[in-house]
Design a protein around this motif. Structure first.
Motif, PDB file in Angstrom:
ATOM      1  N   PRO A 127       0.559  -0.936  -0.202  1.00 51.50           N
ATOM      2  CA  PRO A 127      -0.147  -0.401   0.231  1.00 51.50           C
ATOM      3  C   PRO A 127       0.520   1.501  -0.075  1.00 51.50           C
ATOM      4  O   PRO A 127       1.645   1.043   0.355  1.00 51.50           O
ATOM      5  N   ILE A 128       0.529   2.242  -0.317  1.00 50.26           N
ATOM      6  CA  ILE A 128       0.947   3.371  -0.648  1.00 50.26           C
ATOM      7  C   ILE A 128      -0.069   4.075   0.560  1.00 50.26           C
ATOM      8  O   ILE A 128      -1.043   4.292   0.849  1.00 50.26           O
ATOM      9  N   GLU A 129       0.952   4.815   1.334  1.00 52.61           N
ATOM     10  CA  GLU A 129       0.972   5.419   2.829  1.00 52.61           C
ATOM     11  C   GLU A 129      -0.332   6.732   2.306  1.00 52.61           C
ATOM     12  O   GLU A 129       0.044   7.529   1.198  1.00 52.61           O
ATOM     13  N   PRO A 130      -0.817   6.819   3.403  1.00 56.12           N
ATOM     14  CA  PRO A 130      -2.320   8.492   2.824  1.00 56.12           C
ATOM     15  C   PRO A 130      -1.282   9.793   2.622  1.00 56.12           C
ATOM     16  O   PRO A 130      -0.523   9.816   3.872  1.00 56.12           O
ATOM     17  N   TYR A 131      -1.550  10.027   1.901  1.00 56.05           N
ATOM     18  CA  TYR A 131      -1.274  11.358   1.232  1.00 56.05           C
ATOM     19  C   TYR A 131      -1.789  12.552   1.369  1.00 56.05           C
ATOM     20  O   TYR A 131      -3.010  12.179   0.926  1.00 56.05           O
ATOM     21  N   GLY A 132      -1.236  13.464   1.702  1.00 56.64           N
ATOM     22  CA  GLY A 132      -2.522  14.534   1.125  1.00 56.64           C
ATOM     23  C   GLY A 132      -2.250  15.399  -0.249  1.00 56.64           C
ATOM     24  O   GLY A 132      -1.639  14.876  -1.178  1.00 56.64           O
ATOM     25  N   GLU A 133      -3.196  16.745  -0.255  1.00 58.25           N
ATOM     26  CA  GLU A 133      -3.420  16.884  -1.845  1.00 58.25           C
ATOM     27  C   GLU A 133      -1.637  18.139  -2.567  1.00 58.25           C
ATOM     28  O   GLU A 133      -1.707  18.028  -3.151  1.00 58.25           O
ATOM     29  N   ASP A 134      -1.393  18.060  -1.242  1.00 54.16           N
ATOM     30  CA  ASP A 134       0.003  18.496  -1.656  1.00 54.16           C
ATOM     31  C   ASP A 134       0.956  18.263  -2.302  1.00 54.16           C
ATOM     32  O   ASP A 134       2.042  18.020  -3.648  1.00 54.16           O
ATOM     33  N   GLY A 135       0.854  16.480  -2.374  1.00 56.94           N
ATOM     34  CA  GLY A 135       1.401  15.115  -2.703  1.00 56.94           C
ATOM     35  C   GLY A 135       3.056  15.346  -2.709  1.00 56.94           C
ATOM     36  O   GLY A 135       3.438  15.705  -1.362  1.00 56.94           O
ATOM     37  N   GLY A 136       4.553  15.069  -3.290  1.00 55.85           N
ATOM     38  CA  GLY A 136       5.306  14.712  -2.895  1.00 55.85           C
ATOM     39  C   GLY A 136       5.889  14.358  -4.247  1.00 55.85           C
ATOM     40  O   GLY A 136       5.829  13.865  -4.635  1.00 55.85           O
ATOM     41  N   ASP A 137       7.024  13.746  -3.299  1.00 59.66           N
ATOM     42  CA  ASP A 137       8.144  12.861  -3.258  1.00 59.66           C
ATOM     43  C   ASP A 137       7.473  11.544  -3.005  1.00 59.66           C
ATOM     44  O   ASP A 137       7.038  11.687  -2.876  1.00 59.66           O
ATOM     45  N   LEU A 138       7.487  10.369  -3.941  1.00 57.57           N
ATOM     46  CA  LEU A 138       7.371   8.709  -3.709  1.00 57.57           C
ATOM     47  C   LEU A 138       8.773   8.520  -2.763  1.00 57.57           C
ATOM     48  O   LEU A 138       9.231   8.714  -3.879  1.00 57.57           O
ATOM     49  N   GLN A 139       7.683   8.316  -2.045  1.00 63.45           N
ATOM     50  CA  GLN A 139       9.665   8.046  -0.729  1.00 63.45           C
ATOM     51  C   GLN A 139       9.518   6.057  -0.671  1.00 63.45           C
ATOM     52  O   GLN A 139       8.641   5.886  -0.380  1.00 63.45           O
ATOM     53  N   VAL A 140      10.538   5.076  -1.209  1.00 58.73           N
ATOM     54  CA  VAL A 140      10.168   3.754  -0.570  1.00 58.73           C
ATOM     55  C   VAL A 140      11.592   4.014   0.317  1.00 58.73           C
ATOM     56  O   VAL A 140      12.935   4.181   0.134  1.00 58.73           O
ATOM     57  N   PHE A 141      10.607   3.165   1.462  1.00 55.12           N
ATOM     58  CA  PHE A 141      11.898   2.629   2.666  1.00 55.12           C
ATOM     59  C   PHE A 141      12.135   0.966   2.378  1.00 55.12           C
ATOM     60  O   PHE A 141      10.769   0.108   2.453  1.00 55.12           O
ATOM     61  N   PHE A 142      13.397   0.576   2.183  1.00 56.30           N
ATOM     62  CA  PHE A 142      13.903  -0.833   1.883  1.00 56.30           C
ATOM     63  C   PHE A 142      13.964  -0.624   3.421  1.00 56.30           C
ATOM     64  O   PHE A 142      14.997  -0.219   4.450  1.00 56.30           O
ATOM     65  N   LEU A 143      13.190  -2.119   4.526  1.00 57.15           N
ATOM     66  CA  LEU A 143      13.404  -2.395   5.585  1.00 57.15           C
ATOM     67  C   LEU A 143      13.853  -3.775   6.351  1.00 57.15           C
ATOM     68  O   LEU A 143      14.139  -4.087   4.688  1.00 57.15           O
ATOM     69  N   PRO A 144      14.648  -3.874   7.145  1.00 58.53           N
ATOM     70  CA  PRO A 144      14.673  -5.222   7.518  1.00 58.53           C
ATOM     71  C   PRO A 144      13.975  -6.001   7.304  1.00 58.53           C
ATOM     72  O   PRO A 144      12.862  -5.880   7.187  1.00 58.53           O
ATOM     73  N   GLY A 145      14.324  -7.252   7.083  1.00 56.45           N
ATOM     74  CA  GLY A 145      13.311  -8.362   6.694  1.00 56.45           C
ATOM     75  C   GLY A 145      12.639  -8.466   5.335  1.00 56.45           C
ATOM     76  O   GLY A 145      11.250  -8.606   5.533  1.00 56.45           O
ATOM     77  N   ASP A 146      13.139  -7.591   4.339  1.00 56.98           N
ATOM     78  CA  ASP A 146      12.668  -7.680   3.149  1.00 56.98           C
ATOM     79  C   ASP A 146      11.407  -6.942   2.824  1.00 56.98           C
ATOM     80  O   ASP A 146      10.273  -7.001   2.191  1.00 56.98           O
ATOM     81  N   GLU A 147      11.181  -5.757   3.616  1.00 52.26           N
ATOM     82  CA  GLU A 147       9.494  -5.143   4.608  1.00 52.26           C
ATOM     83  C   GLU A 147      10.147  -3.848   3.560  1.00 52.26           C
ATOM     84  O   GLU A 147      11.030  -3.652   3.360  1.00 52.26           O
ATOM     85  N   ILE A 148       8.846  -3.474   2.467  1.00 51.21           N
ATOM     86  CA  ILE A 148       9.036  -1.893   1.936  1.00 51.21           C
ATOM     87  C   ILE A 148       7.961  -1.437   2.711  1.00 51.21           C
ATOM     88  O   ILE A 148       7.009  -2.016   2.601  1.00 51.21           O
TER      89      ILE A 148
END
Length: 180
Positions: A127-148
Motif C-alpha cells: 500500500p501507498i501510505e496516505p498523502y494529502g493534496e500537496d503530494g510530494g516525492d514518492l519515497q520507498v523505504f527498504f526495511l529489515p526483513g525485506d519489508e517495504i
C-alpha cells in the motif's frame, strides 16, 4: 380553479426536475483532478546495498546500506487524491559482500564476485501510505526483513511533518576507527 393549481403544481414539478437534471449534468462535467507526477527516491534501512529498484516499472537509483534520499529519479504518476486501495509494485535487487573486502581485495573483480558476493531480487506490491493534496516525492523505504513502506511527502526524513516519523537511516553497528 382546481385545474389551475394542478397546472401550477405540474409546472413547478417540471421546473424542479429540470433544475435537478441540470445540476447533475454540471456536476458530471467537472473534470477529475489531474494525476500528479512524483519523483522517486529511496531510503535504505538495511545492511545490504540496494543495487537497483523500480516502482511501477519506473527506476530509482541504487542505495548504499543505511543511506539514500538526496537524489530523485523520474517519475511515477499518482492520483491527485489518495485512496485506501492505492498500491505500488516495488521490484528490487539487494546484495552485499559475505566477507570483509580486505580479505578479497587482491582477487580480480570476477573472482571477488564469484567467491563472496550475495544478492537477491525481490518484488512486492504494497500500500501507498496516505498523502494529502500537496503530494510530494514518492519515497520507498527498504526495511529489515525485506519489508517495504511507500510514502508520498514533500518532507525529508527527520522532519517533524514527515508521515513516517522516522529519522535518516543509521548503521546500528558503525565501524570502529580500527575497521575504517
Amino acid at each position: 380553479m382546481n385545474s389551475y393549481f394542478s397546472h401550477k403544481a405540474q409546472l413547478r414539478w417540471w421546473q424542479l426536475l429540470i433544475a435537478i437534471l441540470l445540476m447533475a449534468m454540471v456536476s458530471a462535467c467537472k473534470p477529475e483532478p489531474k494525476p500528479m507526477t512524483a519523483g522517486i527516491t529511496g531510503y535504505n534501512f538495511t545492511r545490504e546495498g540496494v543495487q537497483n529498484y523500480s516502482v511501477n516499472e519506473m527506476y530509482g537509483s541504487n542505495l548504499p546500506p543505511y543511506g539514500g534520499g538526496g537524489s530523485l529519479s523520474c517519475c511515477v504518476l499518482l492520483p491527485a487524491k489518495w485512496t485506501p486501495e492505492l498500491r505500488a509494485t516495488v521490484h528490487w535487487t539487494i546484495g552485499d559482500w559475505t566477507v570483509p573486502y580486505e580479505q578479497i581485495e587482491s582477487l580480480s573483480t570476477k573472482e571477488q564476485i564469484r567467491c563472496c558476493w550475495s544478492q537477491r531480487t525481490l518484488t512486492k506490491t504494497v500500500p501507498i501510505e496516505p498523502y494529502g493534496e500537496d503530494g510530494g516525492d514518492l519515497q520507498v523505504f527498504f526495511l529489515p526483513g525485506d519489508e517495504i513502506k511507500v510514502y508520498v511527502s514533500n518532507y525529508g526524513l527527520g522532519h517533524e511533518k514527515h508521515p513516517s516519523g522516522l529519522a535518516y537511516p543509521e548503521n546500528p553497528n558503525p565501524p570502529t576507527d580500527k575497521e575504517k
